[in-house]
Structures are given as structure tokens and as C-alpha cells.
Design a protein around this motif. Structure first.
Motif, PDB file in Angstrom:
ATOM      1  N   UNK A  98      -9.630   1.053  -4.093  1.00 23.63           N
ATOM      2  CA  UNK A  98     -11.077   0.820  -4.028  1.00 23.63           C
ATOM      3  C   UNK A  98     -11.854   1.971  -4.672  1.00 23.63           C
TER       4      UNK A  98
ATOM      5  N   UNK B 279       0.667   5.588   0.981  1.00 25.84           N
ATOM      6  CA  UNK B 279       0.003   6.317   2.065  1.00 25.84           C
ATOM      7  C   UNK B 279      -1.507   6.177   2.014  1.00 25.84           C
TER       8      UNK B 279
ATOM      9  N   UNK C 128      -3.818   3.582   0.370  1.00 27.68           N
ATOM     10  CA  UNK C 128      -4.172   2.402  -0.430  1.00 27.68           C
ATOM     11  C   UNK C 128      -5.657   2.354  -0.789  1.00 27.68           C
ATOM     12  N   UNK C 129      -6.477   3.152  -0.094  1.00 27.93           N
ATOM     13  CA  UNK C 129      -7.919   3.149  -0.366  1.00 27.93           C
ATOM     14  C   UNK C 129      -8.222   3.620  -1.789  1.00 27.93           C
TER      15      UNK C 129
ATOM     16  N   UNK D 274      -3.153  -6.014  -0.483  1.00 29.75           N
ATOM     17  CA  UNK D 274      -3.679  -6.699   0.700  1.00 29.75           C
ATOM     18  C   UNK D 274      -4.927  -6.017   1.239  1.00 29.75           C
ATOM     19  N   UNK D 275      -5.898  -6.839   1.634  1.00 28.98           N
ATOM     20  CA  UNK D 275      -7.000  -6.352   2.456  1.00 28.98           C
ATOM     21  C   UNK D 275      -6.772  -6.913   3.849  1.00 28.98           C
ATOM     22  N   UNK D 276      -7.735  -6.725   4.759  1.00 21.16           N
ATOM     23  CA  UNK D 276      -7.532  -7.214   6.124  1.00 21.16           C
ATOM     24  C   UNK D 276      -7.362  -8.734   6.133  1.00 21.16           C
ATOM     25  N   UNK D 277      -8.162  -9.425   5.335  1.00 22.93           N
ATOM     26  CA  UNK D 277      -8.203 -10.883   5.410  1.00 22.93           C
ATOM     27  C   UNK D 277      -7.616 -11.584   4.201  1.00 22.93           C
ATOM     28  N   UNK D 278      -7.043 -10.862   3.253  1.00 17.71           N
ATOM     29  CA  UNK D 278      -6.546 -11.521   2.049  1.00 17.71           C
ATOM     30  C   UNK D 278      -5.357 -10.771   1.481  1.00 17.71           C
ATOM     31  N   UNK D 279      -4.520 -11.504   0.791  1.00 17.83           N
ATOM     32  CA  UNK D 279      -3.402 -10.905   0.087  1.00 17.83           C
ATOM     33  C   UNK D 279      -3.391 -11.500  -1.309  1.00 17.83           C
TER      34      UNK D 279
ATOM     35  N   UNK E  91     -11.771  -3.857   1.293  1.00 21.75           N
ATOM     36  CA  UNK E  91     -11.000  -2.644   1.585  1.00 21.75           C
ATOM     37  C   UNK E  91      -9.501  -2.917   1.553  1.00 21.75           C
ATOM     38  N   UNK E  92      -8.823  -2.239   0.645  1.00 18.76           N
ATOM     39  CA  UNK E  92      -7.375  -2.448   0.521  1.00 18.76           C
ATOM     40  C   UNK E  92      -6.662  -1.692   1.641  1.00 18.76           C
ATOM     41  N   UNK E  93      -5.742  -2.388   2.328  1.00 21.42           N
ATOM     42  CA  UNK E  93      -5.024  -1.751   3.438  1.00 21.42           C
ATOM     43  C   UNK E  93      -3.544  -1.550   3.147  1.00 21.42           C
ATOM     44  N   UNK E  94      -3.044  -2.238   2.132  1.00 21.41           N
ATOM     45  CA  UNK E  94      -1.600  -2.142   1.885  1.00 21.41           C
ATOM     46  C   UNK E  94      -1.297  -2.554   0.457  1.00 21.41           C
TER      47      UNK E  94
ATOM     48  N   UNK F  14       1.913  -6.582  -4.834  1.00 20.93           N
ATOM     49  CA  UNK F  14       1.026  -7.323  -3.941  1.00 20.93           C
ATOM     50  C   UNK F  14       0.006  -6.340  -3.384  1.00 20.93           C
TER      51      UNK F  14
END
Lengths: 499, 448, 125
Positions: free
Chosen positions: C88, C82, C84-85, C57-62, C34-37, C55
Motif C-alpha cells: 500500500x 513481515x 505486507x503494508x 490479500x486484504x481483510x475482505x478480498x484475495x 489494506x494488504x494483510x498478506x 497472491x
């Protein structure tokens, strides 16, 4: 889960934020009245309300007690976080740090009035240099990563002094993230060295990467796969022959304390995490303390300040007239509160007991590996050191991941192991029992881990995906939290404005 | 060995399961030449009582704020810590837990840190704060690095009033991080203008208020000058209690605020561990160093908290991280949060007022002594004296009389001759009339 | 079959005259989670072939998004800031990242078409 009208669930209490319990004019302290003098603030008086909540002492005590009860802790259970050395934190340490002669001493008092503090730092430094077999130690770094920074800056200062402007630092791909981040902070280019099929640094790859541009290698030993780097003497020779320094990450010193001295392995600089090997409390993420030991050629370049014996007493050197020291990395002299705790711990164990710490730590880890190895896949054969590594191969086709196993462990009353680190194996599970767990406790843990694997392989994936079922909270949505970060509480009226 | 649960029978049984004969079989990968067969040359184990006696003997050699008239400040302060603070931080669930990476079993630490972040943002007048840094000085260096990232510039201007330890720390990070520093010297005679030092390469101006001599500074005009030049204003506060009485740096236009938080909840402890507070504006949050806690919900929609925006950090971003920092000052941040919540709005502003008035009483009394000039027009709870003799000698002579009288500025900046006769004196809510009498009498004697 | 071309770093580019639209492949978004940023470059910036352009970013990876070819950024997908989802949900459509004016059309020759990319992915497994 049965709903209750209060929101509490037995002993698990719902607890609102402090700000949601605020009442104007309430306080948890009683202060004397002010005299009402005219301020000398040059017209900079605060006029706006800060917004701090008002609560009484009983409310505060209950609030933080309830919060504490929502934490897992070493005091309450087995905490096998690999690479973190979650061992028992003796309460004698806490008693000693609270002696007013230490706790009420100010770092800028005249040095003749704090000889006891300087003696303690000097004594601890002696224990550290003796245990590591290194001639010097810089005591001031605030944490492990800060110690790495001090170590690399010392190396860079030594290289600069000999007119050598090397620009590259080598870091194995299994390294802690702090290693490359620290190298980058010192303006070094980071080059990654692969692991071999035995989970150790690939010495041929190291040789191929060596050049006159390499300032240092940063190597954790025992490494993050829980293995001793058996070719370490050759690694040291490769580095030294090329004029480079050997930086050791001492995060895993607990496996070898009292049995192996880094000074006998060709290490030039290495930080120790006092909050790991030497039992100072983790405190929910800090504070730490990261003294860095140094080889003879590096000592002149060590950070300020440092303590020296001076006649009958001790002296703190705060300014360096020679100009060799690379400088200061923080205010004052170091994490004194951690020094007192660590020395209390070292003196309690003594030279004889510290050996047993290392031995029992690796005994426990090898025992876990032996008991789990037919069920969980071992990527690199043992013996391991103080922690053992498994990958997720045994979970293939179960629909259960390393993360799911971790959440299942929570339901079983254990803190999860370190997961997805190191990066060199797929779905890593890194387990560090530490020496302070009894055989009964380790056995119960192993039984549980075997049960979880059986459950995963029997097709109970749905249970895992929903886990934890029994923790104070269910799985939290970290994705939503990161997409729309809410990092502070705001009063209702401001939230309205923001929306 | 009281910290080790295994019996010899346990050890033998476990070796049997492992398939090893002796412990040394497990050290097979260690080069034989490096494996020690005997204990190193250090004392053997001791019981609690023996350790307690040995360490108490060291503690007893110190003069301290517990047993001497005490006026020492310059970045660490003697304050009263309510009893419940120390009682609560010693709860094992706080003391012996780790970084809250598993949120379902770490909500205590996470909620506390969310409350900490909120209170730090309130005090500093900023939008957002992180879950703490090592201390004020390293936090200041991190603030400069952050300003470099935000502005993509590489030159920091440091005010002469910045605590020399902070300045040296930033200079160290600069020397090795390859950016430029323009520093002012500390000028005892007035607060210097900084706007002239700002140029088009300047990422930030770092200014401390109250400064190392205790003088307050209005940041408003400087903030405007920074912003006009595309630079950030980094405000440093070494005495966080001052924020109870003085306008917040945020209100005066600062972009990043760094504070030393020791004064609340944490003992002076000969220099550490302390707690660095770090706050900024919302728009810069992704360039922040350090851990951050954010609000989240679980699968049953209950509110909770998690570590968030972790992709900035070293364990994910490695060499591209915003900082190499990993550890924060969790336990010190907890002590800070408990102390500040006990105080509340009324208590915190009241405490600040008591500090300010204590300093006024001390300043007025000392000003009447021959050979003493109070230099400050403005101050909060510490101020600077010009003495008729070198201050280092005076401080030593006071210590001989059992009085811890202050900090000679020459100790912090020995190269600056203009500071030779200057001594910084701090007072807090703990300063008694008896202590003030002792200082005044001793100072009179030393200077006469 | 679309005209979309792929790089070995799992970015795609679709050309319209000399303007190339760039995004990440369905495989890349799946790997990332899940992309967050999303961090986008400013308009006007020159991007270099195989170097970082954005760049994600997901929760655990960039991860860096590398530009498959060199050029100048002419447009960025602001809606990803606004939402980033989108990366996905629709990686090849609404989840695009940037549009660039391509410097050298010959750089496109080294990229894979849909079929070649699918083969490339099959080999990765």
C-alpha cells in the motif's frame, strides 16, 4: 465515553479471559476419588500439564452470562441478515430435543432399540419430500454446504454410472460462495453465468454455455437478489435437454415453503437449511443441518446411511450392497438434534401454517422495499420474495459507505443487514425481515433506515465513520488482526519467549 | 398461529402500502402452474401440548443410556454433563445469534470461540485450532485435503485402526476430489506398522489413538517416518476425554490433530450434532479450513476479537477456498468450552482417570466369563472382546435382556470376517456397579 | 517518465537487462485496500504470462497477481512477508513482489506504458 474505575459500563461488564481468572486447584465439578489403579496405557501417560484454567461454578456461570450479554440475538432484537433467515427459534424445539429418549440414545445401539429415533427421521423425511414435491431425501448432511456436497456427489455418481464424465458446473455470479467452493471440492471446473438486467440468470448466456461437458447448474431460487427466477422452467429444460442436472440451492426456501414445490420446477437435487426455514437455532454459527432432496434418477446414488420402512418398523441402511450409493460423508446418521427441533416446528405450523410463514415473510420484505425505495436505490424492481436488495447508489458523494450504514444501524439498536453480497450490485444491502417480525417492529426498522439515509445525505459522514458509538465495542481493527494473527491465548512467560 | 405476529388487519395495511391486492400478486414471478392454491397433504397446525405428546411418544419407544445398562462407544460416549452447561447454552444471546460477522455486537461468541481455540490447542498439544468443524469424521477428511495442499501431494495412507465411518468419509472425499488412498484393513491381533506404506507421493498418514478397538498407539516413531518422507502425520482422537490421561498427539509429533469433541458438553443425541476439533502447527495456519477467531483492538484500544484470515474461506475465495465449509458447530463448541472450563485442569485429568478405572473394572469382570477374551494390551475407556459367538447376535440378545452391551465391529465393517466375533465395550464415569452386574449376568447367560 | 510497463490486470514490470521486477499498480493497491498478506512463489519456479504468480490479500478480498510475461523467478521480496503494508505504502518501489528472468522479450510488446495505462484507467471509470 466516560471512563469508570472498574472498566464496567453500567450493565456492560468487562470480562477477562477464563485463563486470566485461573487459580491452581480450583474446580467447578466435584468428582469421586480415583481408586489409584495402575494404568493400562502402555507407558503413554501424559506428564505435561495441559494448562486448563481452574474456576468454580459461580465464576463460570458469571463468565458465560457476561459474554452472552455482549451478543446481539434474535431474542433481543431485529436481525435482518439477508440470506440467513433469522427467525424466532421456538423453545418447544429445545424442550423436545432434550427428551432423554432422543438425547441419551447412541447412534450405534441395535436398531430395534431406537425405533423411535428412526420413526422421527422417517417422519421428518416425509414432511420434507411432501413440502418439496420430491421423491427422495438424503438426511445425513451436517449443514447447507455439506448438503451441496452430497447433492453434487450424487449427481456425479449418477453421471459416472451412465458413463458420462462431464467436468463443468455452472454457477451464476450472484451465487453463495459455497456453490463454487463445493463444485471445486468435487473436482469440477466452475464456469460463471452472468445475471441479466433484471437480476435473474441470463438464459441466453446459459444456453451459450451449455455443452456435453456440463454436469449441472447450481441455482439458488429465490435467488440471492431476493427474486424468483421466473424463467426457471425454461432453465430446467435447457439443462435436461443437454443431459445435465439441475441443482437448487434451497437456502431461500422460506419464501416459498407451502406455496411452491421445487419438484414442480424441474429441480433434480436441492439442500434445505433446517436452521433457516425450519427454525433450528443458529447458535452463533452452527450447528446446521442440510438434508438434500433428490429426483427419481438420483435416488439410487444417495449417500449412506438412510432410513427405510421395514414391515411394522424402520431400518437404517448403513452399507450399500448394490454399490450405487456414492458413500458416506460423516460419522453416524445426521444432525438428529436438528431433526427433532425441525419436526417440532413443522408440526406446530402444519401444512396450513407453513404457507402463512412464506406469505408473511414475503409480505414483510416487500413492505420494507416499499417503504425504503424512495430513499435507498432498488437495483431490480419488485415484487421481491423474502428479502429485498438495495445498492449504494443513493450514498454516492456522501462519503458514507454500505459498511458505515451497517455500523450506524448498530448504534440504532439493530443488527446490520447482509452487506456487500450478492456481488452483482455495488455496495449491496440485503435485508431479510422474516415472518416473525411484527408490523410495529418492521416499521421501527424502516423509520430508522430512512433516518440513517437522511443523516448520510445531510453530510454527517464523520458520525458514520466513527460508528458504532454506543455498542459494547467501537470499530475493531481487522487489518491489524489479520497482519499479526493472535489465535490463542498464551501465558505471559510464553509470550515473552515468542517475542 | 403462535409464531406469527401479524393480524389480518396488519396484512391488509401492509399490502396497501406495497400496492398489492393479494399475497398472490407478490408471487407474480412464479410460473402459475407451480403456485399451490391449497395446503400440501400434511397435518394442520397443532398446539404445544399436542406436538409434545406426539414427539414424546416417539422418544419413549427408544431404549437409551438414560434407562438401560449402557456400554456403547466407538466414537460417541455417554458422559455426565453438569447442569450449568445446558442452562448457559440456552441463553438466547448464544442460542439465537448468528455467525459473528459484526464483531462490535458479537463479542460474546467471539471471546468464547477464542477460549475454545485456546483450550483445543492445549489439549492436542498444537499451536492453533479453528473454531470447530461439523464432526470428527468430516474433520478428518478436511485434514487430508489440507495435507494435500501443504505438501502438494495426492496420496493419503489410512491406518486400519481408523474408525470405519471416518475412513469411509475420507474415501468419499478422495473419490470425488481425485486423490489416492492407501488403506490398511483393521487387524485385531496387533497394531500394524504404517511406515512401509509411505512413499514419495504420500501427503499424510492418518492414524487414530485410541483406535477403534480402544488400543493406544505411540505416534513418535511414525511421526519421524512421516517427516523424513516429507509427509504430515494426522492424528485422530474420537474420545477427547482420553487426552486428560494420555500424552497429546502434538507431544508425539503430529502435524494436524482432529478430535470428536462430543464427549464434553454434548449429548449422544443419536449421532449429532457433534463438534469436530481441528488443530495444527502455526506454520500451516493459512492452509486450515474453517473459521478462525483472532485478537484485535477497537478504536479506543480495548481488546476484543474478530473473525480473521477469512480470505481462506468460501465466501471470499469461492472455488479457490480451502474448504466449502461455512457453518461450524458453534453451540456445541460453546457446550464443550463450558464443560471443559468447569472441569479445569484438575477436573479434566480426574475425569479421565475415572473413565480409565471404570473400563478396567469392566474389563476385569468380563474377562472372567467363559467365552470372553479381552484383546487389548492397552486401552483408555473402551476395549474389544472376542466372543465365542458372532458379536452381532450377542449384542441383539443382550438388547432383548434390556442391556446395551457394546458395538459389534461387524456393524462398522461387515466385509471384514476377522471382526465377526468382536465387540467393543465402553465404560465412563457414569457406569455403575449395578450396570456392570447386569451386563456380566446377561453376557454369561447369552454365551452359555 | 519511467520505463515501467503495465498489464490490463494492473501489474507492472520494470526491466533491467533480461530481469523484470514485477509488482501491482497504485490503482490495484487502492482497490484492494489494506494488504494483510502476500503469498510469494518459490525461487526457480517458472511463471507463465497472464497466469498466477503470487497472491495478495486484504481483510475482505484475495487476488491473484498475474505475471505480465513468462519467465523464471530469480528473487522474491521477502520483506512483504513481515510487512505486507509496503504494497500500500510504496506499490511501485519497496512493495515489489518478484523478479523474473524473462523468457521472451517480445511478450513485453503487448504491455502499456505509463501514459497508455493512465488512459486505460480513465476508461474504466
Amino acid at each position: 465515553m466516560t471512563a469508570t474505575s472498574s472498566g464496567h459500563r453500567g450493565l456492560v461488564m468487562e470480562e477477562p479471559l477464563l485463563f486470566e481468572q485461573d487459580a491452581d486447584g480450583r474446580t467447578g465439578v466435584d468428582l469421586p476419588d480415583a481408586e489409584g489403579r495402575k494404568p493400562r496405557l502402555g507407558g503413554l501417560e501424559r506428564k505435561a500439564r495441559i494448562g486448563l484454567p481452574g474456576l468454580s461454578e459461580p465464576q463460570i456461570v458469571r463468565h458465560f452470562t457476561r459474554l452472552s450479554q455482549k451478543n446481539y440475538a434474535i431474542d433481543s432484537g431485529f436481525y435482518p441478515l439477508g440470506s440467513c433467515t433469522m427467525k424466532h427459534n421456538p423453545r418447544l424445539n429445545e424442550k423436545m430435543v432434550r427428551l432423554p429418549g432422543f438425547s441419551m440414545a447412541h447412534p450405534l445401539q441395535p436398531q430395534q432399540t431406537v425405533q423411535g429415533c428412526l420413526e422421527l427421521i422417517s417422519t421428518l423425511a416425509h414432511w420434507i419430500t411432501t413440502l418439496t414435491g420430491m421423491p427422495g431425501v438424503a438426511m445425513s448432511p451436517a449443514a447447507g454446504a455439506h448438503g451441496e456436497l452430497a447433492g453434487l456427489m450424487t449427481i456425479r455418481a449418477a453421471l459416472t454410472a451412465r458413463g458420462d464424465a462431464r467436468k463443468t458446473v455452472l454457477v451464476p455470479e450472484s451465487a453463495h460462495g459455497t456453490n463454487p467452493a463445493t463444485a471445486a471440492l468435487c473436482d469440477y471446473k466452475v464456469e460463471s453465468i452472468p445475471a441479466n438486467e433484471r437480476g435473474r440468470i441470463d438464459v441466453d448466456a446459459l444456453k451459450a454455455a451449455m455443452s456435453e461437458d456440463v454436469a449441472a447448474l447450481m441455482l439458488t431460487n429465490p435467488n440471492t437478489c431476493g427474486l424468483f427466477e421466473n424463467e426457471i422452467l425454461e432453465v430446467a429444460d435447457v439443462l435436461h435437454d443437454a443431459g445435465a442436472f439441475f441443482y437448487g440451492d434451497g437456502a431461500n426456501f422460506n419464501a416459498i415453503v407451502g406455496r411452491v414445490r421445487p419438484g414442480d420446477l424441474g429441480i433434480d437435487a436441492m439442500h434445505l437449511n433446517l436452521h433457516k426455514t425450519f427454525s433450528t437455532p443458529h447458535g452463533g454459527g452452527g450447528p446446521g443441518s442440510g438434508p438434500v432432496v433428490l429426483s427419481e434418477p438420483l435416488i439410487p446414488y444417495a449417500p449412506l446411511p438412510y432410513v427405510v420402512a421395514d414391515g411394522d418398523g424402520f431400518r437404517m441402511v448403513e452399507h450399500d450392497d448394490s454399490g450405487d450409493s456414492f458413500g458416506r460423508l460423516r460419522s453416524f446418521h445426521g444432525q438428529m438434534g436438528m431433526f427433532v427441533r425441525a419436526l417440532a416446528y413443522m408440526m406446530s405450523h402444519g401444512a396450513d401454517g407453513l404457507r402463512m410463514v412464506a406469505e408473511d415473510a414475503i409480505l414483510n420484505a416487500n413492505y420494507v422495499m416499499a417503504r425504503l425505495k424512495d430513499s435507498y436505490n432498488v437495483p431490480f424492481p419488485g415484487p421481491c420474495m423474502h428479502e429485498c436488495l438495495f445498492d449504494d447508489h443513493s450514498l454516492k458523494d456522501t462519503g458514507v459507505t454500505t459498511l458505515d450504514i451497517a455500523k450506524g444501524m448498530i448504534d440504532e439498536g439493530f443488527h446490520p443487514m447482509t452487506m456487500y453480497f450478492p456481488l452483482v450490485v455495488h455496495g449491496a444491502m440485503l435485508i431479510e425481515p422474516t415472518e416473525t417480525e411484527s408490523k410495529a417492529s418492521v416499521d421501527q426498522f424502516c423509520d430508522t433506515m430512512l433516518h440513517l439515509m437522511e443523516r448520510a445525505q445531510s453530510g454527517d459522514a464523520d458520525w458514520f465513520h466513527e460508528a458504532p458509538h454506543l455498542a459494547p465495542w467501537r470499530r475493531l481493527d481487522e487489518t491489524a488482526a489479520a497482519r499479526r494473527p493472535v489465535l490463542t491465548w498464551k501465558p505471559e512467560e510464553e509470550k515473552g519467549e515468542a517475542a | 398461529m403462535r409464531y406469527l405476529p401479524h393480524t389480518d388487519a396488519d396484512r391488509q395495511a401492509m399490502l396497501g402500502v406495497i400496492g398489492a391486492k393479494t399475497i398472490d400478486d407478490l408471487y407474480i414471478d412464479v410460473p402459475r402452474s407451480a403456485l399451490l392454491d391449497a395446503p400440501v397433504d400434511l397435518p394442520h397446525h397443532q398446539g404445544e401440548l399436542a406436538v409434545e405428546r406426539a414427539l414424546s411418544a416417539m422418544a419413549d419407544k427408544n431404549l437409551s443410556g438414560a434407562n438401560a445398562p449402557f456400554f456403547v462407544g466407538c466414537g460417541a460416549y455417554r458422559h455426565h454433563v453438569p447442569a450449568s452447561v445446558d442452562s448457559l447454552i440456552q441463553r438466547g444471546e448464544f442460542l439465537t445469534s448468528y455467525t459473528p460477522y459484526q464483531p462490535e455486537v458479537s463479542q460474546g461468541t467471539l471471546q468464547m470461540l477464542f477460549e475454545f481455540q485456546t483450550m483445543v490447542a492445549m489439549l492436542t498439544g498444537m499451536d492453533v485450532a479453528n473454531a470447530s468443524m461439523y464432526d470428527g469424521a468430516s474433520g478428518t477428511a478436511e485434514a487430508v485435503l489440507m495435507a494435500n495442499r501443504v505438501t502438494r501431494r495426492h496420496r493419503a495412507v489410512l491406518s486400519g485402526g481408523l474408525h470405519p465411518h471416518y475412513r469411509e468419509t475420507v474415501e468419499t472425499y478422495a473419490r470425488y476430489g481425485d486423490f489416492e488412498i492407501a488403506s490398511q484393513n483393521l487387524d485385531p491381533d496387533g497394531v500394524q506398522d504404517l511406515a512401509d506404506l509411505i512413499d514419495e507421493n504420500t501427503s499424510c498418514v492418518v492414524v487414530q489413538t485410541p483406535d477403534v478397538m480402544g488400543r493406544l498407539r505411540d505416534l513418535t516413531v511414525l511421526a519421524e517416518a512421516c517427516h523424513a518422507a516429507g509427509a504430515l502425520l494426522v492424528a485422530v482422537v474420537t474420545e477427547v476425554v482420553s487426552l486428560g490421561l494420555v500424552k497429546s498427539p502434538g507431544e508425539m509429533g503430529a502435524d494436524i490433530v482432529v478430535c470428536e469433541g462430543q464427549s464434553l458438553g454434548n449429548p449422544m443425541g443419536f449421532g449429532g450434532p457433534y463438534v469436530g476439533l481441528f488443530a495444527t502447527r502455526d506454520k500451516y495456519v493459512r492452509q486450515m479450513p474453517g473459521r478462525l477467531v483472532g485478537q484485535a483492538h477497537d478504536s479506543e484500544d480495548r481488546r476484543g476479537w474478530v473473525l480473521t484470515l477469512s480470505t481462506r474461506e468460501q465466501h471470499i475465495r469461492r472455488e479457490k477456498a480451502t474448504s466449502n465449509i461455512c457453518t461450524n458447530s458453534g453451540l456445541c463448541a460453546l457446550a464443550f468450552t463450558i464443560h471443559l472450563s468447569l472441569l479445569g485442569e484438575a477436573g479434566f485429568t480426574g475425569l479421565a482417570r475415572l473413565n480409565h478405572e471404570a473400563a478396567q473394572r469392566v474389563a476385569e469382570r468380563l474377562a472372567g466369563i467363559d467365552g470372553v477374551d479381552v484383546l487389548n494390551e492397552t486401552y483408555f475407556n473402551e476395549f474389544t472382546l472376542r466372543l465365542s459367538r458372532p458379536a452381532a447376535e450377542v449384542v441383539d440378545a443382550l438388547a432383548e435382556r434390556g442391556v446395551l452391551g457394546g458395538v459389534p465391529l461387524s456393524r462398522l465393517a461387515p466385509d471384514n470376517d476377522a471382526l465377526k466375533d468382536l465387540m467393543v465395550v465402553a465404560a465412563t464415569e457414569m457406569t455403575t456397579d449395578e450396570e456392570l452386574d447386569a451386563l456380566a449376568n446377561a453376557l454369561q447367560e447369552v454365551l452359555s | 517518465m519511467s520505463d515501467r510497463l503495465y498489464s490490463k490486470d494492473h501489474e507492472w514490470i520494470e526491466m533491467d537487462a533480461d530481469i523484470g521486477t514485477i509488482g501491482v499498480s497504485d490503482h490495484a493497491q487502492e482497490q484492494l485496500g489494506d494488504v494483510v498478506f502476500v503469498e510469494l512463489p518459490e525461487i526457480g519456479r517458472a511463471v507463465v504470462q497472464n497466469e498466477e504468480a503470487a497472491v495478495v490479500e486484504s481483510v475482505k478480498a484475495a487476488s491473484e497477481v498475474y505475471s505480465p510475461v513468462s519467465g523464471e523467478v530469480v528473487e522474491v521480496n521477502e520483506t512483504l512477508t513481515d510487512d505486507p503494508a509496503q504494497v500500500n505504502a510504496d506499490p511501485h518501489g519497496e512493495g515489489w513482489f518478484i523478479r523474473i528472468r524473462v523468457d521472451d522479450m517480445s511478450q513485453l510488446e503487448g504491455l502499456m506504458n505509463e501514459e497508455a495505462y493512465q488512459e486505460f484507467l480513465a476508461e474504466l471509470d
